[in-house]
Design a protein around this motif. Structure first.
Motif, PDB file in Angstrom:
ATOM      1  N   VAL A  28       0.839  -1.201   0.000  1.00 42.80           N
ATOM      2  CA  VAL A  28       0.000   0.000   0.000  1.00 42.80           C
ATOM      3  C   VAL A  28       0.872   1.248   0.000  1.00 42.80           C
ATOM      4  O   VAL A  28       0.614   2.214  -0.748  1.00 42.80           O
ATOM      5  CB  VAL A  28      -0.954   0.003   1.209  1.00 42.80           C
ATOM      6  CG1 VAL A  28      -1.656   1.355   1.338  1.00 42.80           C
ATOM      7  CG2 VAL A  28      -1.986  -1.111   1.075  1.00 42.80           C
ATOM      8  N   LYS A 401      -7.540  -0.517   4.373  1.00 37.52           N
ATOM      9  CA  LYS A 401      -6.155  -0.336   3.930  1.00 37.52           C
ATOM     10  C   LYS A 401      -5.951   0.962   3.143  1.00 37.52           C
ATOM     11  O   LYS A 401      -4.823   1.341   2.841  1.00 37.52           O
ATOM     12  CB  LYS A 401      -5.725  -1.525   3.058  1.00 37.52           C
ATOM     13  CG  LYS A 401      -5.619  -2.846   3.815  1.00 37.52           C
ATOM     14  CD  LYS A 401      -4.441  -2.837   4.776  1.00 37.52           C
ATOM     15  CE  LYS A 401      -4.216  -4.211   5.385  1.00 37.52           C
ATOM     16  NZ  LYS A 401      -3.025  -4.231   6.257  1.00 37.52           N
ATOM     17  N   ILE A 474      -5.281  -0.099  -4.710  1.00 33.87           N
ATOM     18  CA  ILE A 474      -5.322  -0.721  -3.385  1.00 33.87           C
ATOM     19  C   ILE A 474      -6.471  -1.720  -3.290  1.00 33.87           C
ATOM     20  O   ILE A 474      -6.313  -2.828  -2.752  1.00 33.87           O
ATOM     21  CB  ILE A 474      -5.438   0.358  -2.282  1.00 33.87           C
ATOM     22  CG1 ILE A 474      -4.164   1.197  -2.214  1.00 33.87           C
ATOM     23  CG2 ILE A 474      -5.710  -0.292  -0.926  1.00 33.87           C
ATOM     24  CD1 ILE A 474      -4.235   2.382  -1.263  1.00 33.87           C
TER      25      ILE A 474
END
Length: 517
Positions: A28, A401, A474
């Motif tokens: 990420v 995330k 992501i």
């Protein structure tokens, strides 16, 4: 005692730092870093919108875009191909010149509609007349021969070229209300005028005028914003259909109405290019552990051609291209296969994506998630579960995330309701595959850029587009990594007006031969 207390505080602080460090995901972090420090969005936008331009289905520019995308992907070491799904009427736009030459000279802002017949390299000069208000369709048939050799105006003359927000800001309340009332009255009167012809405004009236010998059809589809008109397709086969800006259309209309008989000259270059093959561009990063399960990044590639197709859907296209580029660089060995689909002919009914769904049942039944981006340049602010009962679980986990600055503005609705159309995610939802629309902040999209002559590069907000590329990358990464297969269980939909449960959207067949009748 004080030393023990300080020791406990230090220990807890260290544990918190360790937990925070463990919660950080290097993939990420690298997605964000690559998107921020090495963005290719401006370059992609320039090449697609400025160099290639609009991508009308069946046009040479559409084919050029497909070839460009494949070359881009191959340059990033991503496998890509153009997959044929149908055929379409081939047509290429040329230059439009529209000038008023009487009662005075003025160059007018306007263009021919898509698939309009050209003027064969010649300039057509003729008087302009207004569609009359007659008693009924019988009277209209008697009037029809009088259109021979003339340009016929078939749109209502708008009472104002100022959008409502401009009136709200500057007008008195009484003046604004008066204008709206007059506009409503005028709109109703024009609708009735059109009904009395016995024809529909855009479908059957232009061919009737063409058959009666009109020199051309003149219209103005105002998009309710300064200078913005929507540009769609023509329904004439031998005479040009042109759209003229509200300002200039109003000028012609008022002159014709007052008996000053405006005369215009029109040169509309257009080329019929025969039957064109239609494609979807498909890119692939092969999965290492579950190669036969799929995460799909989705955006339609085609556009209308009044502008350059920048926010519909050039921005969605470059978001997904950039997300794939970043994933290949920082996450080159995904667990599941990550596909990107750039669909053709979304604008005519989701045809490219519907064809893909129909042609690839082996992929559809093994989809982990589809993320589609379409509606404009704005950062994503809405995400619906599309009626999938457990979508809150996996989408919610994946969103954790995403950096707070990108995630916080996103309003989620679970389980939501399945979309029956609107954009390509609906093609997958209808087949029971978990597909989701990354829906964008408005940026006056519906008024100023959706299908208009103002949908151009300068309307792109690159900070928002960059945010969307990060989000898409992501979410694709998280969907690929998730140890669990996503649930396809559908929610029970609310009852409809008849008291029965609303039906899930049905899978529909694509139009594989377009404009060829």
């Amino acid at each position: 005692m004080k030393k023990i207390f300080l020791s406990i505080i230090l220990t807890l602080t260290m544990q918190m730092h360790i937990a925070f460090a463990q919660s950080k995901d290097p993939v990420v972090e690298n997605i964000v870093k690559e998107a921020t420090e090495n963005s290719q969005l401006e370059k992609l936008a320039h090449e697609l919108m400025d160099v290639i331009g609009p991508r009308l289905v069946g046009s040479p520019q559409m084919m050029q875009a497909h070839e460009w995308a494949v070359a881009k992907y191959k340059g990033w070491n991503i496998t890509a191909k153009n997959e044929k799904w149908g055929e379409w009427r081939g047509w290429e736009r040329g230059v439009s010149h529209i000038d008023m030459i009487a009662p005075r000279v003025r160059s007018l802002e306007g263009m021919q509609l898509a698939w309009s017949p050209g003027t064969a390299g010649k300039t057509i000069t003729a008087d302009v007349i207004i569609l009359p208000d007659l008693a009924d369709s019988i009277a209209f048939q008697k009037w029809l021969p009088s259109v021979k050799g003339k340009f016929v105006m078939i749109s209502m003359n708008q009472p104002t070229g100022r959008p409502d927000y401009n009136w709200q800001e500057f007008a008195t309340k009484e003046s604004f209300e008066k204008m709206k009332k007059e506009r409503d009255t005028q709109t109703e009167a024009w609708t009735n005028r059109m009904k009395k012809t016995g024809y529909s405004a855009t479908r059957t009236l232009p061919p009737a005028l063409e058959k009666a010998g009109a020199a051309g059809v003149v219209m103005s589809y105002w998009s309710k914003g300064f200078g913005a008109n929507k540009i769609f397709g023509a329904n004439t086969k031998t005479i040009p259909t042109v759209d003229i800006s509200l300002e200039d259309y109003g000028l012609l209309y008022r002159l014709a109405e007052s008996g000053h008989t405006p005369k215009i000259s029109v040169r509309a270059d257009a080329k019929e290019t025969g039957i064109s093959q239609t494609f979807n561009t498909i890119g692939e990063i092969k999965g290492t552990e579950k190669p036969d399960e799929y995460v799909i990044l989705s955006a339609h590639f085609d556009s209308w051609d009044g502008g350059s197709g920048a926010t519909d859907n050039g921005t969605g296209t470059i978001v997904m291209m950039e997300a794939m580029r970043i994933l290949k660089k920082v996450y080159p060995n995904p667990k599941r296969t990550i596909l990107v689909g750039h669909w053709g002919s979304e604008e005519q009914g989701l045809n490219g994506s519907r064809a893909f769904v129909e042609d690839h049942p082996e992929i559809i039944q093994n989809i982990q998630a589809v993320f589609n981006q379409d509606n404009g340049t704005g950062r994503v602010v809405n995400l619906s579960g599309q009626g999938f009962l457990n979508s809150y679980d996996y989408l919610g986990r994946w969103l954790t995330k995403v950096p707070d600055a990108i995630k916080t503005p996103i309003e989620t609705r679970f389980p939501g309701a399945p979309g029956g159309g609107g954009s390509d995610f609906a093609s997958f939802v209808a087949a029971g595959a978990p597909a989701f629309s990354l829906s964008s902040l408005n940026w006056s999209y519906g008024t100023y850029t959706w299908h208009t002559n103002r949908d151009t590069y300068d309307k792109i907000v690159f900070d928002d587009v960059r945010s969307n590329a990060i989000l898409a990358a992501i979410m694709a990464y998280q969907a690929s990594e998730d140890p669990m297969k996503t649930s396809r269980e559908k929610s029970i939909l609310p009852v409809n007006a008849t008291g029965k449960p609303t039906a899930w959207p049905e899978q529909r067949k694509p139009t594989r031969k377009g404009g060829l009748d």
